[in-house]
Enzyme design. Structure first.
Site, short mmCIF file in Angstrom:
data_model
loop_
_atom_site.label_atom_id
_atom_site.label_comp_id
_atom_site.label_asym_id
_atom_site.label_seq_id
_atom_site.Cartn_x
_atom_site.Cartn_y
_atom_site.Cartn_z
N HIS A 258 0.71 -1.38 -0.01
CA HIS A 258 0.11 0.00 0.02
C HIS A 258 0.91 1.22 0.00
O HIS A 258 1.83 1.36 0.78
CB HIS A 258 -0.79 0.03 1.27
CG HIS A 258 -2.09 0.87 1.15
ND1 HIS A 258 -1.97 2.26 1.61
CD2 HIS A 258 -3.42 0.73 0.58
CE1 HIS A 258 -3.04 2.81 1.51
NE2 HIS A 258 -4.03 2.16 0.85
N GLU A 313 -7.97 -3.55 -0.60
CA GLU A 313 -8.38 -3.95 -2.04
C GLU A 313 -8.42 -5.31 -2.10
O GLU A 313 -9.38 -5.88 -2.78
CB GLU A 313 -7.64 -3.31 -3.26
CG GLU A 313 -7.89 -1.92 -3.42
CD GLU A 313 -7.23 -0.75 -2.56
OE1 GLU A 313 -6.32 -1.28 -1.51
OE2 GLU A 313 -7.61 0.38 -2.40
#
Length: 368
Positions: A258, A313
Site C-alpha cells: 500500500h 483492496e
C-alpha cells in the site's frame, strides 16, 4: 528570455491543507482512527448507520439516535421523479461513475445552499445506492426494485440490486467493508469536496466533484486484478503452488502492499478477522482467507524484510466477488460508503471556512 527551474516536488504530497477531527491516518504505524475510535473495532462491532452517526456528529448514537438515523436514511432513499426520468435517458455506454456524478448533480435538497446541513448529507447518502441499483437493473433490462424501509442501508442496497433477500454473511462482509472505506483522511476526492465547499458552493456540487475525483483509476480504481488472481487459483488446494509459481516467475501478487501503509493496512486486518469468523459460509471468502495466509508467509520467504501485507483492496475484491457484484459496480460501491466521509468533511469545512487559494510556481519563460 530565461528559463525557470522546475520544482522537484509536486502534487502537494506532505502539505497540510486543513485541521480535522474526523479521522487520523498514520501509515507508518498502521493506524486508522475515526473520531477517536479504532476503525477496526468499529467495523467488527458496529453497524453502518452507527458509524455514519459517529462520522457526522462526533459520537456513537444512543439506541434512539440510531433508530432515528435508520429511519431518516430509509425515508430519503426514493429518487425524485425527474431524476429517474433523466436516468432512463442516459446512454447505455455511460459508465456508472459518470451516471452517479450526473444524477447527484440533479438533486434539489431542502435547506439553504450555504451552509450545508446534516439533513442534506443524509439525503445524498441515502439516494446514492438507489441510483446504482436502478441503473444496474436498467442496463440489464430488468424491472426496478423499490427500496424497503425495514432494511438496513447495506442490506437494502444488496436487495435492490438483485431483488432477493441477501445472505446474512454477505451483508455482514459488505457492511464491514463499507465502514472501513467510509472515511480515510485528506485523499484526492475528499480534498476536492473541501475545495468546492470552501467557495461556499452547495453540498451537491461538492459531492459531484468528489465523485469525479473518485472516478480516476489512481484513486477509485476497481480491484479487478485481485479477482482475476483468485479465479486463477480456483480453490484452497491450489494456493501454495500457484503463489510459489508466481513469485518464482517474478510476478506481482495483486492486493499486497500500500502506498500509505508501510505495515499492516488496519482495514485489511479488520476484514481478515471478520471474514475468518464467517468460515464455511462462502467459498470465495474462504479462498481469500487462505490466499492471504499463505501469501504473507511466501512473500517473506521470497522478499525478506519487504513487509508486504494485504491492503483493503484484496479483501474488497473477495467481498465483491462473493456478493456477485460486477466490476463496473466496484468503484460505485466504494463511493456509496465514502459519501459519508465526504459530506462530513463538507460540514466540517463550513464550521471554520476559508477558501482554498494555493500558489503555484511558474516554470515557463519570462521576457527579458
Amino acid at each position: 528570455m530565461k528559463d525557470i527551474k522546475k520544482p522537484s516536488v509536486t502534487g502537494l504530497e506532505g502539505v497540510v491543507a486543513a485541521d480535522t477531527a474526523i479521522s487520523l491516518v498514520d501509515g507508518d504505524k498502521g493506524h486508522l482512527v475515526l473520531r477517536g475510535y479504532w476503525a477496526k473495532e468499529l467495523a467488527l462491532k458496529h453497524a453502518f448507520e452507527e458509524v455514519a452517526h459517529l462520522i457526522w456528529r462526533g459520537s456513537l448514537p444512543s439506541d434512539d439516535q440510531f433508530n432515528q438515523l435508520k429511519k431518516k436514511l430509509a425515508n430519503e432513499r426514493d429518487l425524485p421523479e425527474y431524476t429517474i426520468n433523466i436516468l432512463k435517458q442516459l446512454p447505455e455506454q455511460m459508465d456508472m461513475m459518470s451516471v452517479l456524478r450526473a444524477l447527484v448533480g440533479t438533486f434539489v435538497l431542502e435547506g439553504a445552499r450555504w451552509p450545508p446541513t446534516l439533513d442534506q448529507a443524509v439525503a445524498i447518502t441515502a439516494k446514492i445506492p438507489t441510483i446504482i441499483a436502478y441503473r444496474h437493473r436498467l442496463i440489464q433490462g430488468k424491472a426496478l426494485v423499490a427500496p424497503k424501509a425495514n432494511l438496513s442501508h447495506i442490506e437494502n442496497y444488496l436487495y435492490m440490486l438483485s431483488g432477493e433477500a441477501p445472505q446474512p454473511a454477505h451483508v455482514q462482509a459488505l457492511e464491514a467493508y463499507s465502514i472501513l472505506t467510509m472515511e480515510h483522511g485528506m485523499n484526492a476526492s475528499t480534498f476536492t469536496a473541501r475545495v468546492i465547499s470552501s467557495t461556499e458552493s452547495d453540498i451537491v456540487s461538492a459531492i459531484s466533484g468528489a465523485i469525479g475525483a473518485m472516478k480516476g483509476p489512481l484513486h477509485g480504481g476497481a480491484p479487478s486484478g485481485v479477482i482475476e488472481m483468485l479465479e486463477e487459483i480456483g480453490n484452497k488446494e491450489q494456493v501454495e503452488a500457484w503463489i510459489r509459481g508466481a513469485l518464482e516467475r517474478g510476478e506481482r501478487l495483486m492486493g499486497f502492499g500500500h502506498r500509505v501503509y508501510k505495515t499492516h493496512d488496519p482495514r485489511s486486518l479488520a476484514l481478515k478477522e471478520m471474514i475468518g469468523s464467517l468460515e464455511g459460509q462462502d467459498e470465495w471468502l474462504d479462498l481469500a482467507y487462505e490466499v492471504e495466509k499463505q501469501a504473507v508467509e511466501l512473500l517473506e520467504e521470497f522478499k525478506p524484510g519487504r513487509r508486504l501485507y494485504t491492503n483493503v483492496e484484496f479483501y474488497a475484491a473477495a467481498i465483491m466477488r462473493a456478493v456477485q457484484l460486477p466490476e463496473q459496480l466496484f468503484s460505485p460501491t466504494f463511493t456509496l460508503s465514502r459519501t459519508v466521509g465526504w459530506t462530513a468533511h463538507v460540514l466540517e469545512q463550513a464550521e471554520n471556512n476559508r477558501i482554498f487559494r494555493p500558489q503555484s510556481t511558474y516554470i515557463g519563460r519570462t521576457p527579458n
